[in-house]
Design a protein around this motif. Structure first.
Motif, PDB file in Angstrom:
ATOM      1  N   MET A   1       0.830  -1.207   0.000  1.00  0.00           N
ATOM      2  CA  MET A   1       0.000   0.000   0.000  1.00  0.00           C
ATOM      3  C   MET A   1       0.864   1.256   0.000  1.00  0.00           C
ATOM      4  SD  MET A   1      -3.270   0.202  -0.182  1.00  0.00           S
ATOM      5  CE  MET A   1      -3.666   1.742   0.662  1.00  0.00           C
ATOM      6  N   THR A   9      -3.905   7.516  -2.390  1.00  0.00           N
ATOM      7  CA  THR A   9      -4.234   6.577  -3.473  1.00  0.00           C
ATOM      8  C   THR A   9      -5.695   6.682  -3.914  1.00  0.00           C
ATOM      9  OG1 THR A   9      -4.591   4.851  -1.829  1.00  0.00           O
ATOM     10  CG2 THR A   9      -2.463   4.878  -2.920  1.00  0.00           C
ATOM     11  N   GLU A  10      -6.422   7.638  -3.346  1.00  0.00           N
ATOM     12  CA  GLU A  10      -7.809   7.833  -3.789  1.00  0.00           C
ATOM     13  C   GLU A  10      -8.169   9.305  -3.653  1.00  0.00           C
ATOM     14  OE1 GLU A  10     -10.506   4.751  -2.526  1.00  0.00           O
ATOM     15  OE2 GLU A  10     -12.093   6.242  -2.352  1.00  0.00           O
ATOM     16  N   GLU A  19      -8.545   6.592  -8.659  1.00  0.00           N
ATOM     17  CA  GLU A  19      -7.870   5.593  -7.814  1.00  0.00           C
ATOM     18  C   GLU A  19      -6.487   5.274  -8.364  1.00  0.00           C
ATOM     19  OE1 GLU A  19     -11.683   2.690  -6.747  1.00  0.00           O
ATOM     20  OE2 GLU A  19     -10.004   1.907  -7.929  1.00  0.00           O
ATOM     21  N   VAL A  21      -3.781   2.091  -8.178  1.00  0.00           N
ATOM     22  CA  VAL A  21      -3.536   0.724  -7.713  1.00  0.00           C
ATOM     23  C   VAL A  21      -2.278   0.192  -8.389  1.00  0.00           C
ATOM     24  CG1 VAL A  21      -6.017   0.273  -7.398  1.00  0.00           C
ATOM     25  CG2 VAL A  21      -4.913  -0.430  -9.518  1.00  0.00           C
ATOM     26  N   GLN A  22      -1.696  -0.835  -7.755  1.00  0.00           N
ATOM     27  CA  GLN A  22      -0.582  -1.528  -8.388  1.00  0.00           C
ATOM     28  C   GLN A  22      -1.138  -2.758  -9.108  1.00  0.00           C
ATOM     29  OE1 GLN A  22       2.431  -2.977  -5.722  1.00  0.00           O
ATOM     30  NE2 GLN A  22       3.552  -3.961  -7.396  1.00  0.00           N
ATOM     31  N   GLN A  28      -7.650  -5.803 -15.409  1.00  0.00           N
ATOM     32  CA  GLN A  28      -8.699  -4.889 -14.934  1.00  0.00           C
ATOM     33  C   GLN A  28     -10.073  -5.222 -15.509  1.00  0.00           C
ATOM     34  OE1 GLN A  28      -8.439  -2.197 -12.689  1.00  0.00           O
ATOM     35  NE2 GLN A  28      -6.567  -3.330 -12.269  1.00  0.00           N
ATOM     36  N   ARG A 166      -9.080   4.845 -12.976  1.00  0.00           N
ATOM     37  CA  ARG A 166      -8.109   4.099 -12.155  1.00  0.00           C
ATOM     38  C   ARG A 166      -6.771   4.062 -12.880  1.00  0.00           C
ATOM     39  NH1 ARG A 166     -10.473  -1.384 -11.272  1.00  0.00           N
ATOM     40  NH2 ARG A 166     -11.628  -0.402  -9.590  1.00  0.00           N
ATOM     41  N   VAL A 168      -3.400   2.196 -13.178  1.00  0.00           N
ATOM     42  CA  VAL A 168      -2.871   0.878 -12.809  1.00  0.00           C
ATOM     43  C   VAL A 168      -1.367   0.905 -13.045  1.00  0.00           C
ATOM     44  CG1 VAL A 168      -3.023  -1.592 -13.214  1.00  0.00           C
ATOM     45  CG2 VAL A 168      -5.072  -0.154 -13.464  1.00  0.00           C
ATOM     46  N   LEU A 175       3.818   3.267  -8.270  1.00  0.00           N
ATOM     47  CA  LEU A 175       2.635   3.622  -7.473  1.00  0.00           C
ATOM     48  C   LEU A 175       3.002   4.690  -6.438  1.00  0.00           C
ATOM     49  CD1 LEU A 175      -0.274   3.268  -6.484  1.00  0.00           C
ATOM     50  CD2 LEU A 175       0.487   1.309  -5.153  1.00  0.00           C
TER      51      LEU A 175
END
Ligand code: APR
Length: 189
Positions: A1, A9-10, A19, A21-22, A28, A166, A168, A175
């Motif tokens: 995280m 992260t949001e 968002e 994310v890793q 997805q 998002r 990714v 990240l």
């Protein structure tokens, strides 16, 4: 995280959510997956290779039929998503890093904007982006992250859509950089 002081992260813009994310973008489950394409739409390695491998040959067949002249840098085109768990692939062409004085920042912002416009134009509720231009095209990561996030936040403020964007990011280090840039933008707003 990537939580903790100085990282985020949001982020919410009205009813829209951004968002971080890793992961691998081809895993997805979203309406549209954005590809980091080249201007010939010729396929390649990185995100492009992964999308065509997992998505199957129909994506390239449709791309060649609909966009035989390719796609200019700073723009994007849309196709179906073959075997991927998405309705569409949006092929966005970011700039090759040439030192920063060749209009790279505006071209990168424009690639994100055009991809978001196509997503909204096709009623996508959710869109997954990779970090355009930060692999083979060597765009410095912090600058690319700042442009990606700032452009997306501005777009969401203006259009209030798509409901979910998002990013990714392939590894933890990427990240972390995005999460730091998002925290800076949130503090500044
Ligand atoms: N999922 C998410 N991110 C990924 C994946 C994946 N499966 N594979 C690679 N990445 C990351 C890279 O680590 C990098 O941070 O996506 C970012 C973008 O890297 P590239 O895919 O190399 O894209 P880009 O720098 O825009 O270069 C585009 O590369 O593959 C060719 O045809 C493509 O010529 C074009 C060029």
């Amino acid at each position: 995280m990537a939580s903790g002081p100085g990282k985020l992260t949001e982020y919410h813009v009205g009813r829209c959510r951004l968002e971080l994310v890793q992961g691998d973008i081809t895993d997805q489950v979203v309406d549209a997956i954005v590809n980091a394409a080249n201007s010939r739409l010729a396929g390649g390695g990185g995100v492009d290779g992964a999308i065509h491998r997992r998505g199957g040959p129909s994506i390239m067949a449709e791309t060649k039929a609909k966009y035989p002249d390719g796609c200019p840098t700073g723009s994007a085109v849309i196709t179906g998503a073959g075997n991927l768990s998405a309705k569409y692939v949006i092929h966005a062409v970011g700039p090759i890093w040439q030192g920063g004085n060749a209009g790279e920042a505006e071209l990168l912002a424009s690639a994100y904007r055009r991809a978001l416009e196509l997503a909204v134009g096709h009623s996508c509720q959710s869109v997954a982006f990779p970090a355009l231009s930060t692999g083979a095209y060597r765009y410095p990561l912090s600058e690319a992250a700042q442009i990606a996030l700032r452009t997306t936040i501005e777009f969401l403020r203006q259009r209030q859509s798509p409901p979910l964007v998002r990013f990714v990011l392939f590894d933890q280090a990427t990240l972390n950089v995005f999460a730091e840039e998002l925290a800076k933008l949130a503090r500044a707003s």
